[in-house]
Design an enzyme around this catalytic site. Structure first.
Site, short mmCIF file in Angstrom:
data_model
loop_
_atom_site.label_atom_id
_atom_site.label_comp_id
_atom_site.label_asym_id
_atom_site.label_seq_id
_atom_site.Cartn_x
_atom_site.Cartn_y
_atom_site.Cartn_z
N ARG A 193 1.58 -0.04 1.50
CA ARG A 193 0.72 0.57 0.76
C ARG A 193 -1.01 -0.19 0.85
O ARG A 193 -1.57 0.08 0.36
CB ARG A 193 0.93 0.21 -0.67
CG ARG A 193 2.07 1.03 -1.44
CD ARG A 193 1.81 2.71 -1.08
NE ARG A 193 2.87 3.49 -1.90
CZ ARG A 193 3.85 4.07 -1.39
NH1 ARG A 193 4.23 3.56 -0.02
NH2 ARG A 193 4.75 4.73 -1.99
N LEU A 194 -0.84 -0.60 2.07
CA LEU A 194 -2.28 -1.03 2.59
C LEU A 194 -2.75 0.34 3.44
O LEU A 194 -2.85 0.10 4.65
CB LEU A 194 -2.04 -2.28 3.41
CG LEU A 194 -1.73 -3.40 2.56
CD1 LEU A 194 -1.75 -4.83 3.51
CD2 LEU A 194 -2.80 -3.74 1.44
#
Length: 215
Positions: A193-194
């Site tokens: 989720r970066l």
């Protein structure tokens, strides 16, 4: 029927990244690259986009429309000017667009002012459409309540007969809108989720300021 939990649906994005060194300074050039790649990936309707307008009372309203043109300054779509979205834009000429190319794990968000395209530009696009689509623009009182589907089909049949042997003019209530962005954001899915988010904001001199946003 199995009951699925939306909270349990997860996908780890791993297809690519978006670095400043690759993005460049011109958001339209980057959009052209991404749009071309979406077409080459044979995604279904890569020009489909969510259009969000705002009612006179400030209530947002969203629907899917099709992008029909873009250049180095704007994005263009066509519709019935008396439709719900047409009335919203007449009262509040600002809009947001979102492209979601799931197979490429990419999203593009666009926000800006809206204006009508010229009559000549609307004419040119209208006459490039299939005959059925041209007649449909006359047959459908878009966003209005109709009695049933038979009413629309009967109206279309009457128009087919009326224009069987003569050109179909563009309805005066139908044409294009141009979204002139002052903000464009490119989102590329990344692991854990970066995600990569690069936002371009138009400056007073017409140049674009690029910033990285936290995912």
């Amino acid at each position: 029927m199995t009951n699925y939990s939306a909270a349990d649906l997860r996908l780890n994005y791993t297809r690519g990244g978006l670095l400043e060194s690759e993005a460049g300074d011109d958001p339209f050039a980057l959009f052209q690259t991404w749009f071309t790649q979406a077409i080459e990936a044979e995604l279904p309707e890569p020009n489909a986009m969510t259009l969000t307008t705002v009612t006179p009372g400030g209530r947002p309203s969203a629907r899917m429309v099709l992008l029909k043109g873009f250049d180095g300054a704007s994005f263009v779509f066509y519709t019935n000017y008396t439709s719900e979205k047409g009335e919203h834009l007449a009262a509040n000429p600002w809009a947001a667009l979102v492209f979601w190319w799931a197979a490429l794990e990419r999203q593009v968000r666009i926000e800006g002012a809206v204006e009508r395209v010229s009559g000549a530009e609307s004419d040119e696009y209208f006459h490039s459409r299939p005959v059925g689509s041209r007649l449909g623009a006359w047959a459908s009182p878009q966003s209005q309540v109709v009695r049933d589907r038979t009413h629309l089909e009967t109206r279309l049949q009457a128009l087919e007969a009326e224009y069987r042997d003569r050109p179909i003019p563009r309805p005066p209530h139908w044409g294009g809108f141009r979204v002139i962005p002052d903000r464009i954001e490119f989102w590329q899915g990344r692991p854990s989720r970066l995600h990569d988010r690069l936002r371009y904001q138009r400056q007073e001199d017409g140049s674009w300021q690029r910033d990285r946003l936290a995912p």
